[in-house]
Structure formats: C-alpha cells, structure tokens
Design an enzyme around this catalytic site. Sequence first.
Site, PDB file in Angstrom:
ATOM      1  N   HIS A  86       3.874   4.002  -1.421  1.00 35.71           N
ATOM      2  CA  HIS A  86       4.244   5.413  -1.444  1.00 35.71           C
ATOM      3  C   HIS A  86       5.747   5.608  -1.632  1.00 35.71           C
ATOM      4  CE1 HIS A  86       0.367   5.328   0.702  1.00 35.71           C
ATOM      5  NE2 HIS A  86       0.175   6.537   0.220  1.00 35.71           N
TER       6      HIS A  86
ATOM      7  N   ALA B 280      -9.447  10.936  -8.260  1.00 31.95           N
ATOM      8  CA  ALA B 280      -9.759  10.173  -9.460  1.00 31.95           C
ATOM      9  C   ALA B 280      -8.670  10.459 -10.494  1.00 31.95           C
ATOM     10  CB  ALA B 280     -11.137  10.553  -9.998  1.00 31.95           C
ATOM     11  N   GLU B 281      -7.594   9.680 -10.428  1.00 30.55           N
ATOM     12  CA  GLU B 281      -6.428   9.969 -11.262  1.00 30.55           C
ATOM     13  C   GLU B 281      -6.734   9.916 -12.753  1.00 30.55           C
ATOM     14  OE1 GLU B 281      -6.397   8.153  -8.549  1.00 30.55           O
ATOM     15  OE2 GLU B 281      -4.910   9.098  -7.239  1.00 30.55           O
TER      16      GLU B 281
ATOM     17  N   ASP C 185       2.991   6.605  -7.211  1.00 29.64           N
ATOM     18  CA  ASP C 185       2.589   5.205  -7.076  1.00 29.64           C
ATOM     19  C   ASP C 185       1.188   4.965  -7.635  1.00 29.64           C
ATOM     20  OD1 ASP C 185       4.614   4.076  -4.586  1.00 29.64           O
ATOM     21  OD2 ASP C 185       4.298   6.230  -4.763  1.00 29.64           O
ATOM     22  N   PHE C 186       0.337   6.011  -7.629  1.00 30.80           N
ATOM     23  CA  PHE C 186      -1.043   5.834  -8.047  1.00 30.80           C
ATOM     24  C   PHE C 186      -1.265   6.211  -9.509  1.00 30.80           C
ATOM     25  CE2 PHE C 186      -1.124   6.770  -3.440  1.00 30.80           C
ATOM     26  CZ  PHE C 186      -1.441   5.483  -3.029  1.00 30.80           C
ATOM     27  N   ILE C 187      -0.189   6.419 -10.239  1.00 34.85           N
ATOM     28  CA  ILE C 187      -0.327   6.758 -11.651  1.00 34.85           C
ATOM     29  C   ILE C 187      -0.893   5.599 -12.486  1.00 34.85           C
ATOM     30  CG2 ILE C 187       1.988   6.117 -12.499  1.00 34.85           C
ATOM     31  CD1 ILE C 187       2.038   8.918 -13.884  1.00 34.85           C
TER      32      ILE C 187
ATOM     33  N   GLN D 234      -0.605  13.033  -6.068  1.00 31.81           N
ATOM     34  CA  GLN D 234      -0.078  13.131  -4.704  1.00 31.81           C
ATOM     35  C   GLN D 234       1.096  12.195  -4.506  1.00 31.81           C
ATOM     36  OE1 GLN D 234      -2.815  12.867  -1.449  1.00 31.81           O
ATOM     37  NE2 GLN D 234      -3.708  14.880  -1.861  1.00 31.81           N
ATOM     38  N   PHE D 235       1.033  11.012  -5.092  1.00 29.51           N
ATOM     39  CA  PHE D 235       2.145  10.067  -5.127  1.00 29.51           C
ATOM     40  C   PHE D 235       2.126   9.400  -6.502  1.00 29.51           C
ATOM     41  CE2 PHE D 235       1.302  10.499  -0.631  1.00 29.51           C
ATOM     42  CZ  PHE D 235       2.576  10.542  -0.065  1.00 29.51           C
TER      43      PHE D 235
ATOM     44  N   GLU E 181      -5.324  16.731  -6.649  1.00 32.98           N
ATOM     45  CA  GLU E 181      -5.991  16.522  -5.364  1.00 32.98           C
ATOM     46  C   GLU E 181      -5.381  17.417  -4.281  1.00 32.98           C
ATOM     47  OE1 GLU E 181      -5.334  12.377  -4.816  1.00 32.98           O
ATOM     48  OE2 GLU E 181      -6.228  11.870  -6.754  1.00 32.98           O
TER      49      GLU E 181
END
Length: 324
Positions: free
Chosen positions: A127, A59-60, A85-87, A82-83, A29
Amino acid sequence: MPQLTYLEAIRQGIWEEMERDPTVFCLGEDIGIYGGAFKVTDGFIHRFGPERVIDTPIAESAIVGAAFGASLTGMRPVAEFQFMDFIPCAMNQISNMVAKTHYLWGAPAPLVIRGPSGGGVHGGPFHSQNPEMWFVHNPGLKVVCPASAYDAKGLIKASIRDSNPVIFFEHKYLYRRVKEEVPAEDYVVPLGQARIAREGRDLSVITYAAMVFTALEAAELLAKEGIEIEVVDLRTLAPLDTGAIIASVRKTNRVSLLHEDTRTGGIAGEIAAIINEQAFDDLDGPIVRITALDTPVPFSPPQESYFLPKVSDVVREARKLKAY
C-alpha cells in the site's frame, strides 16, 4: 481564494467536470455510498446518482475494461483504484488494450485511471508503492503526478478533458497535509508542462509529487549556507517536459534527480540520459540520483524512513556537488 487540501482539490476537480460534462462518470470500489477509501468521492452519489457513480466488484481488470469500453462509446470515465499498488491486476487491459487503441485504429480513449500511491504513511509493501514508471514505459499513456493542491485540481480537470488515456497518481501522504489557495473559477493545468517550484542559481533538483516538498525544505536549509537550489516540479512524467529540464540544467550547471520511486528503472535514469544527450557540455559536475532503495517498501516506520529519500540526502548531495 479558498484554501483547499490536496484531496479536496482533486475532489472538486472531478465534481466540476461531472457538472460540466454529462459524459463524465466515476466507477470503482466503494466510491458510492461509502465515498471512497480516502473520501475523494464523498457525496458524489447523492448529487449525480448511481448511474454516474458506480460501485464495482473488487476486480481491477473489470473496472478498467468497463471504463475502456465506455470511453470508446464517447463517455469519459474516471476509474478509481483504492490503492495504485493493485493496478498490476489490470495490466493487460491497460497495456495491451487502453494504451494501443489509438495507435491501432485511431480511436480516442478518453479515460482516467486515478488513485493513491506513495509511502510515508507506514502502509507497508502492498500500500505504499510508486508504480508510475510501469506506465511511462508504455507508449500511448499519459502519466500525471501532481505535488500541489493547485496543480492537483488543474491536472485532474485537464486529464478528464484529454482524449488520451491518463494514469493519475495521487500521493496519499499529501492528501490532507498540503493545503493552499485554489481558484474558485474554472482552470486547467496543461499536461506536459513542468513548473519551477523555486528559483535558484547553484543547483537544479528535478523531482515530482511528494519529493517536491522534500526538495523545498532542503533548499531552505541550504539557502542559509549561500547555496541556492532551483526546484523543478515535473508534474507529468509522460509527456515529459524536456525543455524545462534542459533549461534549468543550463542555468545552474549542476543537477540532482530526486524521486521516491525505487532506483533501478526510475525516471531519474531516463532524465540523466536526456541531459547527457542534450546538455552534457553545460554540466560542471556529475548527475546525481537521489532515490528510494531497490527493495519493497518496509512496513516498519524506522525502516521506511531509511528506505525513502530524505531532506538530509538532498542537502548532503547538494553540498558535494557545489564543491565539486
């Protein structure tokens, strides 16, 4: 040798691998024109073009799915989150597809999933997390957590060249705070090899990522009291360098396990079990865990400071262990 920040070292490592190998490409992203949220890929699109520096939707799962598919065709994708945390948005792709492909039918999956993790920057609960153990527990993945700029560059290059999927955690607190001399010539840091960040005789502190610097600062304070700490930087959590861990414990006979991740289910528990199995008779005191609390990462700066392990925690536990 030139001095590079931790961030610039990672940036150069990816850039050099893209120059060296045309099968390496980046996706994620805002990594193209914008250059990434933390500017790791700044300027890449102007050198390598939009076919090798691909901006994706938010859209990971799709990012990982596209990277995984490309890796099966012989490409070497480097996917940015990007972080970190969203994995979890891509957990099914990573856990049930990426991690298991080689085991199921022998196919290599040479992809890197990289991005910022960790606290200390007042990013709040979404984050600031350290989700590395979700993937250490998942057979088939390599998990990398560099501390120094030298290691960050060498490890990202080694990760891109590896034929296994690698989850590469970059501690955002270190991005522009850590700076050191990094060779201009090509080099890699092998995955699965810890380093001794500081030699010592009285106590081993086994740690990784930003906590390496917490341990080193504590060691300088304790040295004034005549307590010499050995700091072991794991570098990678999977594969784990158990040989280096056991060697350090047998040398000092006392050990603290330090990490920024929350306590329950953290790597400290696994390492404690390994030491208990392989070096119990070498211990002159209990194995100590120094970790974050079992809560989400607070947004409030004073609360975050309370939540995270501190130099004072390492110093306090070292004194207690030395006197045990």
